[in-house]
Write a protein that holds these residues in place. Structure first.
Motif, mmCIF file in Angstrom:
data_model
loop_
_atom_site.group_PDB
_atom_site.id
_atom_site.type_symbol
_atom_site.label_atom_id
_atom_site.label_comp_id
_atom_site.label_asym_id
_atom_site.label_seq_id
_atom_site.Cartn_x
_atom_site.Cartn_y
_atom_site.Cartn_z
ATOM 1 N N ALA A 127 10.500 7.909 -5.356
ATOM 2 C CA ALA A 127 9.498 8.091 -4.300
ATOM 3 C C ALA A 127 9.735 9.355 -3.480
ATOM 4 O O ALA A 127 8.803 10.120 -3.204
ATOM 5 C CB ALA A 127 9.477 6.874 -3.381
ATOM 6 N N PHE A 128 11.001 9.569 -3.092
ATOM 7 C CA PHE A 128 11.328 10.656 -2.168
ATOM 8 C C PHE A 128 11.963 11.868 -2.841
ATOM 9 O O PHE A 128 11.958 12.961 -2.275
ATOM 10 C CB PHE A 128 12.318 10.174 -1.099
ATOM 11 N N GLY A 129 12.585 11.644 -4.006
ATOM 12 C CA GLY A 129 13.337 12.713 -4.652
ATOM 13 C C GLY A 129 14.797 12.721 -4.283
ATOM 14 O O GLY A 129 15.559 13.570 -4.746
ATOM 15 N N ILE A 130 15.218 11.768 -3.457
ATOM 16 C CA ILE A 130 16.613 11.677 -3.036
ATOM 17 C C ILE A 130 16.895 10.248 -2.586
ATOM 18 O O ILE A 130 15.990 9.569 -2.081
ATOM 19 C CB ILE A 130 16.904 12.674 -1.879
ATOM 20 N N ASP A 131 18.123 9.807 -2.804
ATOM 21 C CA ASP A 131 18.511 8.459 -2.382
ATOM 22 C C ASP A 131 19.625 8.537 -1.358
ATOM 23 O O ASP A 131 20.768 8.817 -1.688
ATOM 24 C CB ASP A 131 18.991 7.636 -3.586
ATOM 25 N N ARG A 132 19.271 8.315 -0.115
ATOM 26 C CA ARG A 132 20.258 8.043 0.919
ATOM 27 C C ARG A 132 19.814 6.759 1.576
ATOM 28 O O ARG A 132 18.667 6.668 2.029
ATOM 29 C CB ARG A 132 20.335 9.188 1.944
ATOM 30 N N VAL A 146 10.831 -2.505 -4.101
ATOM 31 C CA VAL A 146 11.225 -1.531 -3.080
ATOM 32 C C VAL A 146 10.197 -0.408 -2.996
ATOM 33 O O VAL A 146 9.847 0.048 -1.897
ATOM 34 C CB VAL A 146 12.630 -0.968 -3.374
ATOM 35 N N ARG A 147 9.691 0.048 -4.153
ATOM 36 C CA ARG A 147 8.662 1.095 -4.129
ATOM 37 C C ARG A 147 7.460 0.662 -3.293
ATOM 38 O O ARG A 147 6.845 1.475 -2.585
ATOM 39 C CB ARG A 147 8.191 1.416 -5.558
ATOM 40 N N ASN A 148 7.116 -0.625 -3.367
ATOM 41 C CA ASN A 148 5.964 -1.078 -2.605
ATOM 42 C C ASN A 148 6.242 -1.081 -1.109
ATOM 43 O O ASN A 148 5.367 -0.747 -0.299
ATOM 44 C CB ASN A 148 5.529 -2.470 -3.077
ATOM 45 N N PHE A 149 7.474 -1.458 -0.730
ATOM 46 C CA PHE A 149 7.826 -1.369 0.689
ATOM 47 C C PHE A 149 7.803 0.093 1.162
ATOM 48 O O PHE A 149 7.391 0.388 2.293
ATOM 49 C CB PHE A 149 9.192 -1.999 0.947
ATOM 50 N N ILE A 187 3.427 7.997 -4.097
ATOM 51 C CA ILE A 187 2.942 6.631 -3.902
ATOM 52 C C ILE A 187 2.690 6.032 -5.282
ATOM 53 O O ILE A 187 2.137 6.689 -6.161
ATOM 54 C CB ILE A 187 1.647 6.632 -3.064
ATOM 55 N N LYS A 188 3.075 4.779 -5.475
ATOM 56 C CA LYS A 188 2.938 4.156 -6.792
ATOM 57 C C LYS A 188 2.252 2.807 -6.687
ATOM 58 O O LYS A 188 2.567 2.007 -5.807
ATOM 59 C CB LYS A 188 4.314 3.978 -7.438
ATOM 60 N N VAL A 189 1.338 2.542 -7.596
ATOM 61 C CA VAL A 189 0.691 1.235 -7.685
ATOM 62 C C VAL A 189 1.678 0.231 -8.276
ATOM 63 O O VAL A 189 2.277 0.477 -9.322
ATOM 64 C CB VAL A 189 -0.565 1.301 -8.572
ATOM 65 N N ILE A 190 1.856 -0.882 -7.591
ATOM 66 C CA ILE A 190 2.734 -1.948 -8.085
ATOM 67 C C ILE A 190 1.844 -3.134 -8.432
ATOM 68 O O ILE A 190 1.457 -3.926 -7.573
ATOM 69 C CB ILE A 190 3.799 -2.342 -7.034
ATOM 70 N N ALA A 191 1.534 -3.235 -9.736
ATOM 71 C CA ALA A 191 0.564 -4.243 -10.173
ATOM 72 C C ALA A 191 1.140 -5.250 -11.141
ATOM 73 O O ALA A 191 0.461 -6.198 -11.524
ATOM 74 C CB ALA A 191 -0.627 -3.542 -10.840
#
Length: 708
Positions: free
Chosen positions: A165-170, A324-327, A577-581
């Motif tokens: 989603a962001f390109g980085i994980d912190r 998590v992507r949906n949150f 942003i990603k569709v979570i279906a």
């Protein structure tokens, strides 16, 4: 007068043989700092713990685990010398003998079965230096691609989601100090009151400041008590609940069109998807009333500032990454990220769960959060290590998949450092059976854990009081932990053990370290330019109490306290942003297995309990496991309060004591995961995992219950 008091204090230290050690708690990701005062009175040792009032994270607070952390260090069951299993019993041997045995066994396995027949299993409580060195050790000293760690079961869903989603994980995009500034807070699948108690004051302050708190959890917990609304949904349906909230946010005009247009991709697809779903379907899937879904969405939508936090309750599922992507979608469509009081946070579990996943313990990763499949990344790390990038092994497999390879005898040798996979893995009966097939198992630990009991060779490691090194807490802040207590017996630091093994295998030139700082200075170079850039962090700056968050690219950089103020970390600066279906591929309840099982922690214990069960004060509070079950469910299945019950899934069974409570859904039971043997709840959990991040389905499986 001050000089007189100082003189008296010094005399008292000498007479009482008092030692004051500055340290930090080894357990959760808050990494609260403190002083441990060790005082000898005649022939008895007395211990006192004093919280550090100047700690910028804990703000001078400690929970019960931190107050008693030293107890496992002084436990007389500690391993203090190498131990070899002979005729089923452990016998003390010298380090020279232990290293010679390792050399012979490892070389034999490499010659007979190949380099990839050796594997390494690490832990999320190792220091940054040791996590870095473990990844290097596997790939350089052992020349194997098979390395992974228990953090796979902790943060992989959130890490994958944040990277995509962001390109980085912190773990947290914001510092903890932003929490009291938020006017709405979502706590999804997290029981911080028991798992990270010293973070609670931040949320209580936010509530005092007028924040509306939304808790999402199948259970009532000490955390849900602070919520204004508790969404007590069916386990595993969080992704659907968020779709309902997203639909309300879009239809009621809470989407931030400017932010969406200028800083994101993918909104149009999401908008179209939301038009085609019905709230009535979401109510049926989740068990949450439409009014509650609307209220939660509207309170989040209209708040000027808001933060979303997730933890293992929503992440440890076969669709944990997408949940998590949906949150994260909530943050992105409302533009509530990248500024004060607005952001996303994955509440990291293990003490160094953040740093442990940045520097090479994961199967697909190189230091600095680089990818092992990227040729430029490989070239950079190879140059730091003084080798050809083509000699670096390729991507390995996840932690549970390594166990499957052991079962198939594709892996025949295993080194475990700082972990207890027999208790922490799903389908633990299978795990134990598989480990028994190994030709050679070496375990580095402080105690004879459930995994260590199966080992051919045990190596004694140092404790948090003895081992110097850096840790990275849940907000991405790097701390330096002192190691001021003398190591007992023949105990060595994990990094010393790895260095000595590498040397006897003929690879010592790559591991010529004399101190943990030597390792860290190499880590700084290795991470330079990576997503997790530590290049500007030094022991000197940390000793000077500088508050440094990564990325910190140079020695003049103050560290990055808040991420995404201007742009995201993807090359175009936008978030996705990603569709979570998708419908979750979960183990459904049935007539034979009519209850959902979910798992978690209790306040007094930590992870597999290897350390906390060796603390007299902590273990006395929770000496055994238990199952929480609703009164109506207990009546239906004929189980009594405080009696022992048998809990079964398709994989096996456990026996635990019954605790009847109305604070859980009627279709759900809860068991903590800190115990081994017949109380090991992971004997029955589902090993099915998320296809993108390989997170197992710890938080959802179908079970049946009966009196024992």
């Amino acid at each position: 007068m001050n000089d007189l008091l100082k003189h008296f204090r010094e005399k008292q230290k000498q007479l009482n043989n008092e030692k004051i050690m500055n340290t930090q708690c080894p357990y959760c990701s808050m990494q609260c700092s403190m002083q441990l005062i060790e005082e000898r009175i005649i022939e008895r040792m007395k211990y006192k713990v004093v919280p550090n009032k100047m700690d910028p994270t804990s703000q001078g607070k400690l929970c019960i685990k931190g107050l008693n952390a030293h107890q496992h260090v002084i436990n007389d069951k500690r391993i203090t010398s190498p131990m070899l299993k002979i005729d089923g019993e452990f016998v003390k041997i010298t380090w020279d003998m232990a290293l010679e045995i390792i050399k012979g066994k490892f070389k034999s396995i490499q010659e007979e079965d190949g380099f990839d027949a050796l594997s390494v299993y690490g832990g999320g409580s190792l220091t940054n230096e040791e996590a870095y060195m473990l990844g290097k050790f596997a790939r350089v000293a052992l020349k194997t691609r098979h390395i992974d760690y228990n953090g796979r079961f902790c943060m992989s869903s959130a890490a994958t989601a944040a990277n995509d989603a962001f390109g980085i994980d912190r773990g947290m995009t914001n510092p903890l100090s932003d929490i009291p500034l938020a006017k709405c807070i979502i706590l999804a699948g997290t029981n911080i009151a028991e798992c990270q108690p010293t973070i609670m004051p931040y949320f209580l302050k936010a509530k005092k400041n007028g924040a509306f708190i939304i808790a999402i959890d199948p259970r009532e917990t000490a955390t849900t008590k602070i919520a204004d609304i508790h969404l007590q949904l069916k386990p595993g349906t969080d992704w659907s609940l968020v779709n309902g909230m997203l639909k309300v946010l879009v239809e009621e005009g809470y989407a931030n069109k400017d932010f969406i247009e200028n800083r994101t991709h993918g909104y149009n697809d999401l908008q179209q998807f939301l038009c085609n779903i019905q709230l009535t379907d979401i109510v049926e899937q989740t068990g949450i009333h439409e009014k509650q879904i609307r209220l939660a969405a509207e309170m989040y939508g209209k708040a000027n500032s808001a933060m979303v936090f997730t933890a293992r309750g929503v992440e440890q599922h076969v669709n944990g990454n997408e949940t998590v992507r949906n949150f994260i979608n909530l943050c992105l469509i409302t533009g509530k990220i990248g500024r004060e009081g607005c952001g996303y946070g994955a509440i990291t579990g293990q003490g160094n769960g953040q740093g442990g996943r940045e520097h090479g313990q994961k199967a697909d990763q190189l230091p600095g959060y680089r990818s092992i499949n990227n040729m430029e990344h490989r070239k950079h790390i190879a140059s730091v290590w003084g080798m050809n990038e083509f000699d670096l092994p390729s991507k390995g497999v996840s932690a549970y998949e390594m166990i499957e390879k052991i079962d198939r005898k594709e892996i025949t040798g295993l080194l475990v450092v700082g972990s207890n996979p027999v208790v922490s893995n799903p389908n633990a009966i299978f795990v134990e059976k598989s480990l028994k097939k190994l030709n050679f198992l070496v375990v580095v630990d402080m105690f004879i854990s459930e995994t260590a009991q199966l080992a051919d060779l045990l190596l004694p490691s140092s404790s948090y009081l003895e081992n110097e090194g850096t840790m990275t807490n849940l907000e991405g802040r790097i701390t330096l932990r002192n190691g001021e207590r003398k190591k007992p017996g023949e105990v060595k630091h994990d990094w010393e053990i790895l260095r000595d093994i590498a040397t006897i295998l003929g690879e010592g030139e790559y591991f010529n370290y004399a101190t943990s700082e030597d390792i860290f200075n190499e880590l700084r170079v290795a991470s330079r330019g990576g997503r997790a850039d530590y290049a500007g962090v030094t022991y000197e700056r940390l000793n000077n109490k500088e508050k440094l968050y990564w990325p910190c690219p140079n020695s003049d950089h103050p560290g990055t306290e808040r991420l995404f103020s201007d742009q995201f970390a993807h090359t175009d600066g936008r978030a996705v942003i990603k569709v979570i279906a998708t419908t979750p591929n979960r183990e459904a309840i049935s007539e034979d297995y009519p209850l959902y099982l979910t798992t978690g922690r209790v306040l007094a214990h930590y992870l597999s309990g290897t350390q906390t069960r060796r603390s007299s004060s902590l273990n006395s509070r929770y000496p055994e496991s238990h199952i929480e079950i609703h009164p109506l469910a207990a009546k239906k299945f004929g189980v009594k309060d405080k009696s022992f019950v048998k809990l079964e899934s398709k994989r096996g069974s456990v026996v635990v004591r019954c605790k009847i409570t109305p604070k859980i859904r009627r279709d759900t039971v809860f068991v903590p995961f800190h115990w081994g043997d017949i109380q090991n709840i992971n004997r029955i959990t589902d090993p099915s995992f998320d296809p993108s991040c390989k997170m197992p389905s710890f938080k959802l499986c179908a079970v049946k219950i009966s009196p024992f």
